[in-house]
Design an enzyme around this catalytic site. Structure first.
Site, PDB file in Angstrom:
ATOM      1  N   ASP A  67     -14.642   2.447   2.514  1.00  0.00           N
ATOM      2  CA  ASP A  67     -13.376   2.568   2.486  1.00  0.00           C
ATOM      3  C   ASP A  67     -12.334   1.389   1.994  1.00  0.00           C
ATOM      4  O   ASP A  67     -11.311   1.509   1.821  1.00  0.00           O
ATOM      5  CB  ASP A  67     -12.710   3.255   3.727  1.00  0.00           C
ATOM      6  CG  ASP A  67     -13.481   4.358   4.553  1.00  0.00           C
ATOM      7  OD1 ASP A  67     -13.714   5.270   3.375  1.00  0.00           O
ATOM      8  OD2 ASP A  67     -13.602   4.496   5.532  1.00  0.00           O
ATOM      9  N   CYS A  81     -16.195  -3.513   1.828  1.00  0.00           N
ATOM     10  CA  CYS A  81     -17.247  -2.534   1.920  1.00  0.00           C
ATOM     11  C   CYS A  81     -17.994  -2.444   0.651  1.00  0.00           C
ATOM     12  O   CYS A  81     -19.064  -2.492   0.509  1.00  0.00           O
ATOM     13  CB  CYS A  81     -16.596  -1.188   2.308  1.00  0.00           C
ATOM     14  SG  CYS A  81     -15.867  -1.208   3.907  1.00  0.00           S
ATOM     15  N   ASP A 120       7.146   8.677 -18.042  1.00  0.00           N
ATOM     16  CA  ASP A 120       6.981  10.222 -18.856  1.00  0.00           C
ATOM     17  C   ASP A 120       8.328  10.435 -19.063  1.00  0.00           C
ATOM     18  O   ASP A 120       9.174  10.304 -18.504  1.00  0.00           O
ATOM     19  CB  ASP A 120       6.365  11.091 -17.531  1.00  0.00           C
ATOM     20  CG  ASP A 120       6.117  12.490 -18.223  1.00  0.00           C
ATOM     21  OD1 ASP A 120       5.659  12.607 -19.365  1.00  0.00           O
ATOM     22  OD2 ASP A 120       6.527  13.370 -17.572  1.00  0.00           O
ATOM     23  N   ASP A 175      -1.537 -19.639  19.973  1.00  0.00           N
ATOM     24  CA  ASP A 175      -2.055 -18.514  19.179  1.00  0.00           C
ATOM     25  C   ASP A 175      -1.072 -17.185  19.429  1.00  0.00           C
ATOM     26  O   ASP A 175      -0.706 -16.694  18.520  1.00  0.00           O
ATOM     27  CB  ASP A 175      -3.415 -18.266  19.538  1.00  0.00           C
ATOM     28  CG  ASP A 175      -3.886 -17.227  18.486  1.00  0.00           C
ATOM     29  OD1 ASP A 175      -3.957 -17.508  17.224  1.00  0.00           O
ATOM     30  OD2 ASP A 175      -4.368 -16.003  18.903  1.00  0.00           O
TER      31      ASP A 175
END
Length: 734
Positions: free
Chosen positions: A22, A26, A408, A699
């Site tokens: 997906d 991948c 368009d 963090d």
């Protein structure tokens, strides 16, 4: 059932559908793994269509079993070993997919762990360890599979090391949360890819499933997919044309808007070519099939969409790209921290290992992982609240880089339906309202777009219509009937010229109105002794939207050029383009629009965005770097496009671009914050100045900072007047 042990046909391309592929990362893993198999010459994977196309070598090819085993090792499933039509694939709901079940299970275990810690504190971190390990299994499987294929530097490997490192230093709760967030991100990518695949199936619905095949002795109903060139079919009024063909007999108006976007029906006569998916309006047609079902216009549109979407695979995620350098550097640094100090400076092994684990923890990309998604999510939310639907972060990123927008005409720059612009009385002396009243009376039972425009105008003026008798359609020409004892007809100027000699003034006026891009209907009265005489005319045109000029001006201020691509006739397109001050191209079929976009891309005028609302725009929407659908458009346009303007306003295009540029600046700020904190505390942790808890707090603090910075985007505001300032956004983002 396909024999799994047999080889692929040597030298012949073959396609498989794959479950779970997906994203761009991948695709790269699949291509790298399959590309190393003996007997494969080339591999092309597409996460958008969920398929991989394999080109075996001329004399040898791998077996189905080998390919399936390789994909399984990467964590993917072979959905179907036979080459299938993606349009027929029905995706399962997200909660029934492997990724969906993983999110539900991991999330449930994490929630259970939190409850157990509150109820039973002495249990320790074991519930969080269990939640982490369950969620980590498929991630680690993907990392291990890629490692065996000599591709160790993947996002799955980074996440596996970070989670296991957190467990090793007794930060199990943090590890479980990181694994869950990663699983949710993977699931969302899968849902987005699945929606893109479903859009293709709607294209196939344009062609009817059956056709009326003409044979000696009559007609019989057959499958439209079985039609072959040379056969003849009967297309009745109201039927959708089942094939690409040529008219042998009959004359009728056809609604070609499903294919070319043109709002006005076109008259077609014997010898004219017609295409699958258009609608026959007036009279029966005998049509010769010129292309088989696999090669008709709709089939070609489907192929164009699939190919363009596959070629425009999602941009590789930032973390995945960065991990190629970041992960090996951090792992190598942690190993050096664990081994070198005891050997060189007589540091205790326990202290060096502690520092190495603390280094891995601070290196865990929590803040970095959330820095980009947090800003993207805020940008997407800000857009959604303003009616701007953007399908993912890659699209949001690309919008800000656009330099050319192809729009368009029908339904995008214009309202999408004709309205009456001129009514002129040439003979009665009773005024324009009388001409309009008589024409509306003739058209009162018609659903033709010109008829609807005339009836709407008559209704707005409060005109009272008379009764019409002997009403009949003049196939491909107009309509006729008796009104108040008068024989009247409403016909096109082209057919009027064939039966009446027009004076110079009337002919000049007709030419002037047609040159302005207007469609005309002439009211004619037939008299017993004097023949036919024109009484007046009515002009209609699909007018521009109320905000079209403001939207084009905003694009210009952003430094983006606008051009118009239309399936309408060249004269009408040129007239609209001239009135708006932009380039205009008319009489374009779907493949022509897509080719124009490709040409501009090749000429360096891009990145190119395409805006449209119809099925005819789908190929160009897919070919462009970003496709944008108007909210009132077809489902196919909305699904094929990368973004949609739900408020159906042209000014929304400039707002999309400006929002993208603001979001990209926010993303860059977040990345600098996240990496800056990491750089500082990686050094202090390595020197022993800060310990494990400080590392965790640092963090967490960085994560909070980037999240708060991203939330500023929720207050985004756009004003066309600020567009010149926003142009600076593009400089920063490009």
């Amino acid at each position: 059932m396909v024999d799994q042990s047999r080889n692929l046909p040597a030298g012949e391309p073959y396609r498989f559908r794959i479950e779970g592929m997906d994203c761009g990362g991948c695709e790269r893993k699949v291509e790298a793994a399959l590309g190393r198999l003996e007997g494969i010459e080339a591999v092309s994977a597409s996460s958008v269509t969920g398929s991989v196309r394999i080109h075996p070598q001329q004399h040898t090819a791998p077996s189905h079993e080998t390919i399936e085993r390789t994909l399984n090792e990467l964590g993917y499933q072979l959905a179907d070993n036979d080459e299938t039509d993606d349009a027929d694939a029905s995706p399962a709901p997200w909660w029934r997919t492997a990724k969906g079940r993983l999110v539900l299970v991991t999330g449930g275990l994490l929630a259970l762990a939190l409850v157990l810690r509150w109820v039973w504190p002495t249990l320790g971190n074991w519930p969080f360890v269990a939640a982490t390990l369950v969620g980590l299994v498929p991630i680690a499987q993907g990392a291990w599979g890629a490692l065996k294929m000599r591709n160790p530097f993947t996002i799955e490997m980074l996440m596996s090391i970070a989670a296991l490192g957190a467990l090793a230093i007794d930060a199990a709760a943090e590890a479980a949360v990181v694994v869950l967030l990663f699983a949710v991100g993977e699931l969302l990518e899968g849902v987005a890819a699945s929606r893109a695949r479903r859009s293709i199936s709607a294209l196939a619905d344009l062609t009817p499933s059956t056709a009326r095949l003409m044979e000696e002795g009559g007609t019989r109903e057959v499958s439209a997919a079985s039609l072959k060139p040379g056969q003849r079919v009967l297309v009745r009024p109201g039927d959708r044309v089942p094939c690409d063909g040529r008219i042998l007999a009959g004359e009728s108006d056809l609604d070609e808007s499903p294919v070319n976007g043109e709002s006005m029906p076109r008259s077609r006569a014997p010898g004219d070519d017609i295409v699958a998916g258009t609608v026959n309006l007036d009279a029966a047609l005998e049509v010769e099939v010129t292309r088989g079902a696999e090669d008709n216009t709709i089939a070609r549109v489907i192929r164009l969409v699939e190919e363009a979407q596959a070629a425009k695979a999602p941009v590789a995620r930032f973390i995945d790209r960065f991990a190629r350098y970041y992960m090996p550097a951090v792992v190598g640094l942690a190993l050096l921290m664990a081994v070198v100090p005891p050997l060189v400076w007589s540091m205790a092994w326990s202290e060096s290992i502690y520092r190495a684990l603390a280094l891995l923890l601070i290196a865990c990309p929590c803040a970095l992982v959330i820095s980009t998604p947090a800003a993207i999510a805020a940008g997407l939310s800000a857009g959604a609240r303003r009616g701007l639907l953007i399908k993912g972060g890659a699209v949001l990123e690309q919008l800000g880089k656009l330099r050319l927008i192809a729009l368009d005409k029908t339904g995008t720059l214009t309202e999408g339906s004709p309205t009456v612009t001129d009514v002129e009385d040439w003979a009665t002396g009773q005024g324009e309202n009388e001409i309009l009243r008589l024409a509306a009376t003739l058209e009162r039972d018609s659903s033709h777009p010109i008829a609807m425009a005339i009836l709407t105008q008559a209704e707005q003026l409060g005109l009272t219509l008379a009764r019409v008798s002997d009403s009949r359609a003049l196939a491909g020409r107009g309509i006729a009937g008796q009104v108040e004892g008068r024989k009247l007809s409403l016909i096109t100027p082209r057919h009027l010229a064939d039966q009446v000699t027009l004076d110079d003034a009337f002919s000049a006026r007709i030419a002037e109105l047609e040159e302005a891009g207007k469609s005309l209907a002439v009211l004619v009265e037939s008299e017993r002794f004097e023949g036919e005489r024109p009484l007046g005319l009515i002009a209609v045109r699909d007018e521009t939207r109320e905000d079209t000029r403001d939207g084009l001006a905003a694009l210009s201020r952003l430094g983006v050029q606008a051009v118009m691509l239309s399936g309408d006739n060249a004269r009408t397109a040129a007239a609209i383009g001239d009135s708006l001050g932009i380039e205009a191209y008319g009489e374009l079929m779907p493949e022509d629009k897509a080719q124009r976009v490709r040409d501009w891309q090749a000429a360096g005028r891009g990145p190119v965005g395409k805006v449209g609302d119809g099925i005819n725009d789908a190929p160009a929407l897919a070919v462009a770097e970003v496709g944008i659908a108007m909210g009132g458009g077809t489902d196919v346009a909305l699904e094929t496009a990368d973004a949609a303007l739900l408020k159906n306003r042209v000014t929304g295009i400039a707002e999309l671009i400006d929002l993208s540029r603001a979001t990209l600046r926010n993303v860059k700020t977040n990345v600098v914050l996240a990496l800056g904190f990491k750089a500082i505390f990686l050094v202090t942790t390595a020197l022993g100045i800060t310990g494990m808890w400080i590392a965790v707090m640092a963090d967490t603090g960085a994560t909070v900072l980037v999240t708060l910075n991203a939330m500023r985007l929720l207050g985004y505001r756009f004003s066309p007047g600020t567009a010149p300032t926003s142009q600076q956004h593009g400089t920063a983002a490009a």
